[in-house]
Design an enzyme around this catalytic site. Structure first.
Site: not given
Length: 264
Positions: A13-15, A20, A141, A154
């Protein structure tokens, strides 16, 4: 080490860009058939062209869906019902003082950064479990362990991903399906470079000088002392998706340049 993912279907995803796309390209080079996911057809098309050129493979496909929403996850699942490798890379971030973060901003960052992974893993893990093999990754992260004061929401969302990853690994214990979280540090994505560029303009310094200043002021414990490249992050993800990583599960795998002050 020769990583061979031939015959495996991987969803990232987010690629359409950044980490990504680098992960998707690395998996494709290892032999996997890729499913790219993004919100715009034009960006999907551009990403597919880059992946095909960089990997030498032409079997990748794209799905236009907003995986940060329940409807988008349903659309992705309908378009691609099964997968052997799922990389939950989708995520948003933004500098925001804690006292200015409203409820709807907390809700949005959890919908995109956490619940997107919950929804997709809840579906795809069942098929992996039934087949006795699978790889699920959540891109967390270093901010999960080193919560940044400039974007607490975040960091909290990324910490939640690590709890989710560990819990799901326990649910799938002994099934042949591994679940891990990946912890990048500051990485040279287009979004990060845009942020650094804006800061550099404000302070009247070059982008490279601002990158060094950012690390000095915000991540002083870095041992790498530079931003990582998306490909450096992707290398760890490709290994974690490999057959060779079969004994690595329930782990938080760090590729953050030594920022986290821990030997564990």
């Amino acid at each position: 080490m020769q990583i061979d993912l031939s015959g495996k279907i991987a969803i990232v995803t987010g690629s359409t860009d950044g980490v990504g796309l680098a992960i998707a390209t690395g998996l494709a080079r290892a032999g996997a058939s890729l499913v790219l996911v993004g919100r715009e057809q034009s960006r999907i098309d551009a990403a597919l062209a880059r992946l095909r050129a960089d990997s030498g493979r032409d079997d990748a496909v794209g799905v236009v869906a907003d995986a940060g929403t329940s409807e988008g996850c349903k659309a992705l699942i309908a378009a691609q019902p099964e997968a052997d490798i799922l990389v939950n890379n989708l995520g948003i971030y933004g500098v925001r003082p804690f006292f200015d973060i409203a409820d709807d901003e907390w809700e949005q960052i959890f919908q995109v950064n956490v619940l997107s992974g919950v929804r997709l893993a809840r579906h795809y893990a069942k098929g992996m479990q039934a087949r006795g093999w699978g790889r699920i990754q959540f891109i967390s992260s270093e901010s999960a362990l080193n919560i940044p004061t400039e974007m607490v929401h975040y960091g909290v969302s990324k910490a939640a991903l690590q709890g989710l990853s560990r819990g799901l690994a326990k649910v799938l214990a002994g099934s042949g399906v591994t679940v891990n979280s990946i912890l990048p540090g500051p990485t040279r994505t287009s979004g990060a470079l845009a942020m650094i560029g804006s800061m550099a303009k404000e302070r009247g310094v070059s982008v490279s000088e601002m990158e060094a200043l950012f690390l000095q002021e915000n991540r002083p414990s870095t041992l790498l002392r530079r931003f990582a490249t998306p490909e450096e992050v992707a290398n760890l993800c490709v290994y974690a998706a490999s057959p060779q990583a079969s004994a690595t599960t329930g782990a938080a795998l760090r590729v953050e340049g030594g920022i986290v002050e821990s030997i564990a």
